[in-house]
Write a protein that holds these residues in place. Structure first.
Motif, PDB file in Angstrom:
ATOM      1  N   ASP A  54     -53.181  90.966  35.183  1.00 30.29           N
ATOM      2  CA  ASP A  54     -52.483  89.749  34.737  1.00 30.29           C
ATOM      3  C   ASP A  54     -52.444  89.711  33.221  1.00 30.29           C
ATOM      4  N   ARG A  55     -51.322  89.250  32.690  1.00 33.19           N
ATOM      5  CA  ARG A  55     -51.227  89.156  31.239  1.00 33.19           C
ATOM      6  C   ARG A  55     -51.366  87.714  30.796  1.00 33.19           C
ATOM      7  N   THR A  56     -51.969  87.553  29.642  1.00 32.99           N
ATOM      8  CA  THR A  56     -52.148  86.222  29.061  1.00 32.99           C
ATOM      9  C   THR A  56     -51.332  86.159  27.775  1.00 32.99           C
ATOM     10  N   GLU A  57     -50.859  84.964  27.453  1.00 34.68           N
ATOM     11  CA  GLU A  57     -50.018  84.785  26.281  1.00 34.68           C
ATOM     12  C   GLU A  57     -50.824  84.206  25.130  1.00 34.68           C
ATOM     13  N   HIS A  58     -50.606  84.747  23.937  1.00 37.61           N
ATOM     14  CA  HIS A  58     -51.302  84.293  22.734  1.00 37.61           C
ATOM     15  C   HIS A  58     -50.264  84.140  21.636  1.00 37.61           C
ATOM     16  N   ARG A  59     -49.983  82.900  21.280  1.00 37.13           N
ATOM     17  CA  ARG A  59     -48.969  82.629  20.258  1.00 37.13           C
ATOM     18  C   ARG A  59     -49.524  82.918  18.868  1.00 37.13           C
ATOM     19  N   GLY A  60     -48.685  83.478  18.034  1.00 37.97           N
ATOM     20  CA  GLY A  60     -49.043  83.708  16.650  1.00 37.97           C
ATOM     21  C   GLY A  60     -48.449  82.615  15.787  1.00 37.97           C
ATOM     22  N   GLU A  61     -48.577  82.768  14.481  1.00 36.25           N
ATOM     23  CA  GLU A  61     -47.891  81.860  13.570  1.00 36.25           C
ATOM     24  C   GLU A  61     -46.395  81.933  13.851  1.00 36.25           C
ATOM     25  N   SER A  62     -45.936  83.137  14.159  1.00 38.63           N
ATOM     26  CA  SER A  62     -44.601  83.346  14.708  1.00 38.63           C
ATOM     27  C   SER A  62     -44.730  84.434  15.764  1.00 38.63           C
ATOM     28  N   GLY A  63     -43.849  84.417  16.727  1.00 40.40           N
ATOM     29  CA  GLY A  63     -43.878  85.412  17.791  1.00 40.40           C
ATOM     30  C   GLY A  63     -45.015  85.190  18.768  1.00 40.40           C
ATOM     31  N   ALA A  65     -48.016  87.346  21.490  1.00 38.79           N
ATOM     32  CA  ALA A  65     -48.710  88.546  21.962  1.00 38.79           C
ATOM     33  C   ALA A  65     -49.036  88.350  23.431  1.00 38.79           C
ATOM     34  N   HIS A  66     -48.866  89.390  24.215  1.00 32.56           N
ATOM     35  CA  HIS A  66     -49.272  89.379  25.616  1.00 32.56           C
ATOM     36  C   HIS A  66     -50.397  90.394  25.786  1.00 32.56           C
ATOM     37  N   TRP A  67     -51.518  89.918  26.316  1.00 30.88           N
ATOM     38  CA  TRP A  67     -52.705  90.757  26.500  1.00 30.88           C
ATOM     39  C   TRP A  67     -52.916  91.025  27.980  1.00 30.88           C
ATOM     40  N   ARG A  68     -53.288  92.247  28.289  1.00 30.05           N
ATOM     41  CA  ARG A  68     -53.838  92.617  29.598  1.00 30.05           C
ATOM     42  C   ARG A  68     -55.244  93.109  29.273  1.00 30.05           C
ATOM     43  N   THR A  69     -56.243  92.430  29.820  1.00 30.49           N
ATOM     44  CA  THR A  69     -57.624  92.626  29.369  1.00 30.49           C
ATOM     45  C   THR A  69     -58.533  93.046  30.513  1.00 30.49           C
ATOM     46  N   ARG A  76     -64.700  95.139  25.535  1.00 23.92           N
ATOM     47  CA  ARG A  76     -63.402  94.588  25.947  1.00 23.92           C
ATOM     48  C   ARG A  76     -62.337  95.637  25.639  1.00 23.92           C
ATOM     49  N   VAL A  77     -61.476  95.904  26.625  1.00 20.26           N
ATOM     50  CA  VAL A  77     -60.390  96.863  26.459  1.00 20.26           C
ATOM     51  C   VAL A  77     -59.097  96.124  26.780  1.00 20.26           C
ATOM     52  N   ARG A  78     -58.098  96.273  25.876  1.00 23.86           N
ATOM     53  CA  ARG A  78     -56.851  95.523  26.052  1.00 23.86           C
ATOM     54  C   ARG A  78     -55.631  96.403  25.838  1.00 23.86           C
ATOM     55  N   MET A  79     -54.587  96.077  26.586  1.00 23.62           N
ATOM     56  CA  MET A  79     -53.254  96.579  26.325  1.00 23.62           C
ATOM     57  C   MET A  79     -52.520  95.361  25.785  1.00 23.62           C
ATOM     58  N   VAL A  80     -52.038  95.439  24.554  1.00 23.91           N
ATOM     59  CA  VAL A  80     -51.437  94.286  23.895  1.00 23.91           C
ATOM     60  C   VAL A  80     -49.998  94.608  23.526  1.00 23.91           C
ATOM     61  N   GLU A  81     -49.104  93.679  23.844  1.00 28.05           N
ATOM     62  CA  GLU A  81     -47.699  93.809  23.472  1.00 28.05           C
ATOM     63  C   GLU A  81     -47.336  92.660  22.551  1.00 28.05           C
ATOM     64  N   TYR A  82     -46.876  92.999  21.349  1.00 26.26           N
ATOM     65  CA  TYR A  82     -46.425  92.005  20.378  1.00 26.26           C
ATOM     66  C   TYR A  82     -44.902  91.926  20.417  1.00 26.26           C
ATOM     67  N   THR A 140     -44.005  95.897  19.735  1.00 27.57           N
ATOM     68  CA  THR A 140     -45.062  96.887  19.507  1.00 27.57           C
ATOM     69  C   THR A 140     -46.090  96.796  20.623  1.00 27.57           C
ATOM     70  N   ARG A 141     -46.560  97.957  21.072  1.00 22.34           N
ATOM     71  CA  ARG A 141     -47.579  98.011  22.130  1.00 22.34           C
ATOM     72  C   ARG A 141     -48.794  98.764  21.613  1.00 22.34           C
TER      73      ARG A 141
END
Length: 146
Positions: A54-63, A65-69, A76-82, A140-141
């Motif tokens: 499952d991916r979780t959403e993390h908002r930045g100042e703009s844009g 990030a979606h994390w799979r953790t 902690r190991v993550r696949m992160v998509e910005y 970016t991944r």
């Protein structure tokens, strides 16, 4: 005194053992002759299908990030998509080992230095060493271990 007994070796060995026990960290770092290593004990062999996490959403100042953790012990190991146009909303002081898989990651250190990672490039930083924040111009991944 026993002719085969070397008191210097005995004292050095005893001191080294005591020092290793005293320096042993609760987070799995152990001082050894060749330096610190990450203690990865207690982790069974396994594979990870990142698309099934499952991916979780993390908002930045703009844009965004979606994390799979995944967690393996204290690691902690993550696949992160910005998304394109992502800018972190904070300076991060957490240590990471980070590998850019796709896209282009822009990293700024709090002291003003800037770095760009392209696919196949990585960076590493220790906990509380050099505050940093990320941004992207294009999607970016990343693969991150912390």
């Amino acid at each position: 005194m026993n002719a085969g007994w070397n008191w210097r070796v005995h004292v050095q060995t005893t001191f080294h053992r005591a020092l290793v026990e005293k320096i042993r960290e609760p987070h799995g770092l152990k001082t050894q002759t060749q330096g610190n290593i990450v203690d990865m004990s207690g982790i069974s062999f396994g594979t990870t299908d990142w698309s099934s996490i499952d991916r979780t959403e993390h908002r930045g100042e703009s844009g965004v990030a979606h994390w799979r953790t995944q967690h393996f012990g204290h690691i902690r190991v993550r696949m992160v998509e910005y998304s394109a146009g992502y800018l972190a909303d904070h300076w991060c002081s957490k240590g990471h080992i980070l590998l850019c898989l796709e896209g282009e990651l822009h990293t700024e250190l709090e002291d003003g230095r800037k770095f760009v990672l392209k696919p196949g490039m990585s960076y590493q930083v220790a906990d509380h060493a050099e505050p940093h924040r990320s941004s992207t111009a294009i999607p970016t991944r990343l693969f991150i271990v912390d």
